[in-house]
Design an enzyme around this catalytic site. Structure first.
Site, PDB file in Angstrom:
ATOM      1  N   ASP B 570      52.842  51.397  95.940  1.00 29.84           N
ATOM      2  CA  ASP B 570      54.265  51.551  95.776  1.00 29.84           C
ATOM      3  C   ASP B 570      54.947  50.368  96.414  1.00 29.84           C
ATOM      4  O   ASP B 570      54.626  49.967  97.552  1.00 29.84           O
ATOM      5  CB  ASP B 570      54.757  52.859  96.452  1.00 29.84           C
ATOM      6  CG  ASP B 570      56.182  53.142  96.171  1.00 29.84           C
ATOM      7  OD1 ASP B 570      56.457  53.985  95.243  1.00 29.84           O
ATOM      8  OD2 ASP B 570      57.044  52.518  96.825  1.00 29.84           O
ATOM      9  N   ASN B 578      66.406  46.265  93.813  1.00 30.25           N
ATOM     10  CA  ASN B 578      67.251  46.394  92.629  1.00 30.25           C
ATOM     11  C   ASN B 578      68.699  46.339  92.938  1.00 30.25           C
ATOM     12  O   ASN B 578      69.501  45.674  92.244  1.00 30.25           O
ATOM     13  CB  ASN B 578      66.933  47.710  91.923  1.00 30.25           C
ATOM     14  CG  ASN B 578      65.663  47.630  91.123  1.00 30.25           C
ATOM     15  OD1 ASN B 578      65.271  46.507  90.698  1.00 30.25           O
ATOM     16  ND2 ASN B 578      64.985  48.736  90.962  1.00 30.25           N
ATOM     17  N   HIS B 583      68.570  44.631  88.688  1.00 30.91           N
ATOM     18  CA  HIS B 583      67.375  45.182  88.053  1.00 30.91           C
ATOM     19  C   HIS B 583      66.520  44.107  87.447  1.00 30.91           C
ATOM     20  O   HIS B 583      65.305  44.229  87.366  1.00 30.91           O
ATOM     21  CB  HIS B 583      67.794  46.229  87.014  1.00 30.91           C
ATOM     22  CG  HIS B 583      68.310  47.471  87.603  1.00 30.91           C
ATOM     23  ND1 HIS B 583      67.496  48.440  88.141  1.00 30.91           N
ATOM     24  CD2 HIS B 583      69.605  47.887  87.833  1.00 30.91           C
ATOM     25  CE1 HIS B 583      68.248  49.432  88.604  1.00 30.91           C
ATOM     26  NE2 HIS B 583      69.564  49.099  88.442  1.00 30.91           N
ATOM     27  N   ASP B 587      62.799  43.918  87.957  1.00 30.82           N
ATOM     28  CA  ASP B 587      61.768  43.860  86.914  1.00 30.82           C
ATOM     29  C   ASP B 587      60.807  42.719  87.147  1.00 30.82           C
ATOM     30  O   ASP B 587      59.609  42.841  86.939  1.00 30.82           O
ATOM     31  CB  ASP B 587      62.464  43.700  85.575  1.00 30.82           C
ATOM     32  CG  ASP B 587      63.210  44.981  85.187  1.00 30.82           C
ATOM     33  OD1 ASP B 587      64.056  44.921  84.229  1.00 30.82           O
ATOM     34  OD2 ASP B 587      62.957  46.035  85.776  1.00 30.82           O
ATOM     35  N   GLU B 613      58.453  52.263  90.759  1.00 31.98           N
ATOM     36  CA  GLU B 613      57.704  51.214  91.450  1.00 31.98           C
ATOM     37  C   GLU B 613      56.365  51.733  91.910  1.00 31.98           C
ATOM     38  O   GLU B 613      55.677  51.128  92.755  1.00 31.98           O
ATOM     39  CB  GLU B 613      58.543  50.660  92.613  1.00 31.98           C
ATOM     40  CG  GLU B 613      58.681  51.598  93.819  1.00 31.98           C
ATOM     41  CD  GLU B 613      59.770  52.657  93.655  1.00 31.98           C
ATOM     42  OE1 GLU B 613      60.307  52.816  92.451  1.00 31.98           O
ATOM     43  OE2 GLU B 613      60.131  53.363  94.581  1.00 31.98           O
TER      44      GLU B 613
END
Lengths: 363, 709
Positions: B570, B578, B583, B587, B613
């Site tokens: 994670d 983010n 974002h 990404d 994530e």
């Protein structure tokens, strides 16, 4: 049916042809006859006609004369309108081969006409000597008076001094026979008593009385006269021999009581042993129902004679006359018939006979 | 050459011909019979009449003999014999004995005339044995008659019958006869000569003629002179021109003396003449006379004519009856036959309901019954045939339509199969190529394979092993299966091959193969699969795929009892990333992390993004220790990784949880739960560390900024 149609046609044509053939017309041989069919000689004429017709039918049934039918025309000489001469001309118009004249009266009357016309004339049942005297075209088929005498004389007894009474019809024929009889008796040393009588005589009692003493009586006449004389003789109790000329040989005489024992000059036709005549008699009587007599026989035999004369020859008057001129013998109904060369009388014999038991017995 | 004309004979015509032929034969037989009867009658008549003629001649001869006897009886009379005896002694010049002459005249001439009115002897003469006339009924002129034949004959033989002679003195014809007169001692006294008159001869002949009845009689001398005839005749006239004489001469060879019969025509009539010679008649035998007995042929043959008439009538009746019967027979035969013919004609014209109503108990009836039966069957057959024809026509129409459709289909198919890039081909039941499209030809051509030909097989096109497979596929297809296979071709294309049986009227006639290039589809499928199984952002397996693959590896691990480890990863503080960087940067961080993991992991390891994530890594064949090490390396690698942002490089850390399969009962989910629990501890423990689940034995539970348990 396709073939049936022509076959049917052929059959019809055949029948038609046969019919036509049968209908072919052949020229007949014409004969004319004149004879008394009425009056006193009616019976003679009737019998003669019936005899002629019998023979004509007989020959026609066999095919005729030389394959030609015979055509017979019969005229009553007693009833011809306009008379006999007119009747003659009437029948001559049909151009017959010949003319038949029955009985002396008719024949003698027609002779001059026939001679003038150069037509053959035959007299049947004709006794008259004049018929054939100096004749060229006229002939006779019947015995002459001279033929009666020997046959009648055969009935006479052999006695030499015989008395013979002769009752005769006062005509040429009667006189001729009577004279012959008387001459014969005279030659034998006998005696002849001549008693003529007329055709119309009915009472013979005096005659019978006159003849009562004779040994024999000869009657020369027609059958009626003969019967009457016989009856008169019987009434007069005549016991002598009785003779009669050929008329006494008629069948009507056989059963007559007065004729019993009568000597007659008879033609051969009544002889049952004569087969030719016997056969014709039977045929005639079956056809007519009447007794066969010499008159009918004359008619029958004449036609047969004619047939015999012309068979296989030209059927003409000239041919026939030439045949007649040669003469002939002929075995007919009357026995031996003959015609001398150049003669005109065709004779047949008469035989001696006697009436016995209702019939004629030949001697 | 024209055909021979064959006339048609109907039954009626045949029957008519047969009937007519039969009637002709019958008529011929009848005619033959009648002719035979005629001939028999002629012969019988002729023989009978010849015998009659002989009898007549015998009678005549007997009469002559009787007259000879009569003459001979002169010698029984004493006065005759005495005078004859005296006469024999007389001088030669002595005159006739008048007494004796009178006696002769009376005895031989007059007596006959007296009795019968006729004469038998025309003349009687007595001659002595010297030949001198002694007495005579009519004395002859010559007294010496010894040179006469009759005198010599009588003296020699006792009797003499000479021929017919004419005596001019008598002017009479007669038959010369002479007898010798002998005395009681048998010594000849002289000769009695007589001339039997012609009249007597005729009478005797006429008498004898009665024997023959109604006939013609002719007595003829040897030199054909007539002595007697039943027709008018002249004594001794020559008759050699008569038909019956000529015919008789011809019949006997022109010689007198024979009995026979001839038929001549006289007076237009046929006549049969029998004739006999006098050779056997007494006293006349040497004279050669011939007696003819003639009768109308029709009379003679009357029985035959009657027979002919009866036969003709019978024949006419038979003819009519025969024709009638033939007509009836023809009618009875032809009519029903014509009815049958007409019925047959109508049947031929189409009226199958025609029947012949003939109730007959014969062959015609059988024929009619057979015809009706045949007609019934014909009708039924016709209807059946018509129906079948209709069916066939319909079928043909259908087939034609089908064919048309098939043709259309074929055209369409050809168009279709040619318009497609798919491989389409058809093989027959033997697996031989029947039809293919150009795609097939092009493919092979492009690959330098041999040309495609009709009739080639899989073996001709493929290596043996491949060919066997294909043949098996064909076999299965022909048996009704519809196998579908997928192959990768040599050019890398993926093709599906769909096999289908080709049916015709329920029968497999071949196989069709449809092969489609599914390379794109497969790629798309993969892509889809990929899309369906990868995270579109990072390219890692998505949860579905990871879990699926994890299950597969888990089951393998269980099967082989091989170690398997699961890592949960994670990204630490990802939300803040983010939020801070956006974002897009988030990404990029995810992408970078995944790329780094993929780079660090083995090919057999599976990285999957479980969400947000959170990532998991499946480490098959990896025990805990190794897994821990891997995990640690990942942690360190990721910690060193930076992502370029507008604000400079961005670093991040991850937390890891590690669990391992524990026993056969363990599950992926349970293992993930443990790994997730370990990850939670890692987060709880300060992040950027690995925590190993206690189930993973032999592994330090936690690293410096690494392992933790």
């Amino acid at each position: 049916m396709l073939l049936m149609v022509p076959f049917a046609r052929l059959l019809m044509l055949l029948c038609l042809g046969l019919a036509l053939a049968g209908c072919e017309r052949v020229e007949p041989v014409r004969l004319a006859a004149l004879m008394p069919l009425g009056g006193p000689a009616a019976s003679v004429g009737q019998s003669l006609r019936e005899g002629l017709e019998l023979a004509v039918d007989e020959i026609n049934q066999r095919g005729g004369l030389n394959a030609r039918p015979i055509e017979l025309t019969v005229v009553d000489s007693t009833a011809a309108p306009g008379g006999l001469e007119a009747a003659y001309h009437e029948v001559v118009a049909t151009d017959p081969l010949l003319i038949i004249a029955g009985t002396s009266n008719v024949a003698v009357a027609l002779k001059p006409l026939a001679e003038a016309d150069r037509r053959l004339l035959f007299g049947l049942v004709a006794t008259a000597p004049a018929l054939t005297e100096n004749a060229t075209w006229s002939y006779r088929y019947w015995p002459l008076a001279a033929a009666e005498v020997p046959a009648m004389l055969a009935g006479l007894p052999p006695d030499e001094n015989l008395s013979l009474g002769v009752a005769f019809l006062d005509d040429a024929y009667g006189r001729s026979v009577a004279e012959g009889l008387a001459e014969h008796v005279r030659r034998r040393g006998g005696r002849g008593l001549m008693i003529p009588f007329a055709l119309t005589t009915t009472d013979y009692s005096d005659l019978a009385q006159t003849l009562g003493d004779t040994d024999a009586v000869a009657i020369v006449a027609f059958d009626a006269h003969i019967r009457a004389v016989l009856e008169a003789l019987e009434a007069a109790n005549y016991r002598g021999r009785r003779l009669a000329s050929s008329s006494g040989a008629l069948p009507a005489m056989f059963d007559h009581p007065a004729a019993e024992g009568l000597y007659v000059a008879a033609p051969a036709i009544y002889n049952p042993s004569f087969l030719v005549s016997e056969q014709t008699r039977q045929t005639y009587e079956a056809r007519t129902g009447k007794p066969f007599d010499q008159y009918a026989a004359n008619g029958v035999d004449f036609i047969r004679l004619l047939d015999g004369l012309l068979v296989d020859r030209e059927v003409s008057a000239v041919s026939l006359k030439a045949r007649l001129a040669d003469g002939f013998a002929y075995a007919g109904l009357f026995g031996n018939v003959s015609l001398s060369a150049g003669g005109h009388d065709i004779e047949f014999p008469l035989l001696a006979a006697r009436v016995e038991g209702g019939r004629l017995v030949y001697r | 050459m024209p055909a021979r004309f064959q006339p048609r004979l109907t039954i009626r015509a045949r029957l008519a011909i047969i009937t007519l032929a039969g009637l002709v034969v019958l008529g011929g037989l009848g005619l033959f019979t009648v002719r035979g009867a005629y001939r028999a009658l002629e012969v019988a008549y002729g023989q009978s009449m010849a015998e009659t003629a002989q009898a007549m001649l015998g009678q005549i001869g007997g009469s002559v003999v009787a007259r000879l006897d009569q003459l001979e009886r002169l010698s029984d009379r004493a006065e005759v014999t005495a005078r004859m005896r005296a006469a024999n002694r007389r001088p030669l010049d002595a005159g006739p004995d008048t007494v004796l002459s009178e006696l002769l005249r009376d005895a031989f001439i007059d007596a006959e005339r007296r009795r019968f009115g006729r004469s038998v002897f025309a003349q009687v003469v007595l001659i002595d044995r010297r030949g001198l006339v002694v007495a005579a009924t009519d004395p002859p002129a010559r007294p010496l008659l010894a040179d006469r034949t009759w005198w010599r004959g009588a003296m020699a033989r006792g009797r003499h019958v000479g021929g017919l002679a004419y005596d001019p003195l008598l002017d009479a014809h007669g038959l010369v006869v002479a007898v010798r007169l002998d005395d009681a001692r048998g010594q000849p006294l002289g000769v009695a000569k007589a001339l039997l008159s012609a009249g007597w001869i005729i009478r005797e002949a006429a008498q004898a003629a009665q024997l023959a009845g109604n006939t013609d009689i002719h007595l003829v001398t040897a030199d054909t002179r007539q002595i007697f005839s039943t027709r008018p005749f002249r004594f001794l006239e020559h008759v050699d021109d008569r038909r019956y004489v000529r015919a008789s001469r011809a019949a006997t060879g022109n010689g007198a003396g024979g009995d026979d019969f001839v038929q001549v025509t006289e007076g237009g009539r046929a006549r049969v003449y029998a004739f006999a010679s006098s050779r056997s008649a007494p006293a006349l035998g040497h004279l050669g006379w011939t007696l003819f007995v003639g009768r109308d042929a029709r009379q003679v043959l009357a029985p035959a004519e009657a027979l002919e008439l009866r036969i003709s009538v019978a024949y006419a009746v038979v003819l009519l009856a025969g024709l009638f019967a033939a007509g009836l027979l023809a009618r009875s035969l032809a009519r029903p036959v014509l009815r049958i013919r007409d019925a047959a004609s109508k049947i031929a014209e189409g009226d199958l309901e025609q029947r012949v109503d003939l109730k007959r108990d014969d062959e015609i009836g059988d024929l009619a019954a057979a015809f009706n039966l045949m007609s019934d069957r014909l009708r039924d057959s016709y209807h059946a045939l018509t129906a079948e024809i209709a069916v066939r026509q319909k079928a043909e129409a259908d087939m034609a339509a089908q064919a048309h459709r098939a043709l259309e289909s074929e055209i369409e198919l050809n168009t279709l199969i040619e318009s497609t890039d798919d491989f389409i081909w058809f093989v027959d039941r033997e697996g031989r190529l029947v039809l293919w499209n150009s795609a097939v030809s092009d493919y092979r051509a492009q690959r330098g394979k041999g040309p495609v030909r009709r009739g080639i097989t899989a073996a001709d096109m493929l290596p043996a092993d491949k060919a066997a497979e294909w043949e098996e596929l064909y076999r299965r297809t022909l048996s009704g299966e519809r196998p579908i296979i997928e192959l990768e071709l040599s050019d890398g294309r993926h093709q599906t091959f769909a096999f289908a049986p080709m049916m015709r009227e329920g029968e497999v006639i071949g196989a069709s193969v449809f092969s489609r290039d599914i390379t794109v589809r497969r790629a798309m499928e993969r892509q889809l699969e990929q899309l369906a199984s990868t995270d579109p952002l990072t390219g890692a397996s998505n949860r579905r795929r990871f879990m699926k693959q994890a299950q597969v590896e888990w089951e393998r691990s269980q099967r082989y009892d091989s170690p398997l480890s699961l890592l949960m990863i994670d990204i630490d503080h990802f939300k803040s990333i983010n939020d801070t960087h956006g974002h897009a940067i988030g990404d990029k961080v995810l992408k970078a992390m995944v790329m780094e993991c993929i780079a660090r992991l083995r090919g057999t390891d599976l990285l999957g993004r479980l969400g947000g994530e959170e990532f998991a890594v499946l480490l098959p064949q990896t025990p805990a220790a190794a897994a821990a090490q891997t995990a640690e390396r990942l942690r360190q690698a990721l910690a060193e990784l930076s992502v370029a942002t507008d604000n400079g490089p961005l670093r991040f850390t991850v937390s890891l949880g590690l669990a391992c399969r524990v026993g056969a009962e363990d599950t992926v989910e349970e293992c993930l739960r443990r790994a997730d629990a370990a990850l939670y501890k890692a987060k709880a423990g300060g992040r950027d560390r690995l925590v190993v689940d206690p189930s993973a034995s032999g592994v330090a539970l936690e690293s410096d900024r690494g392992l933790a348990s």
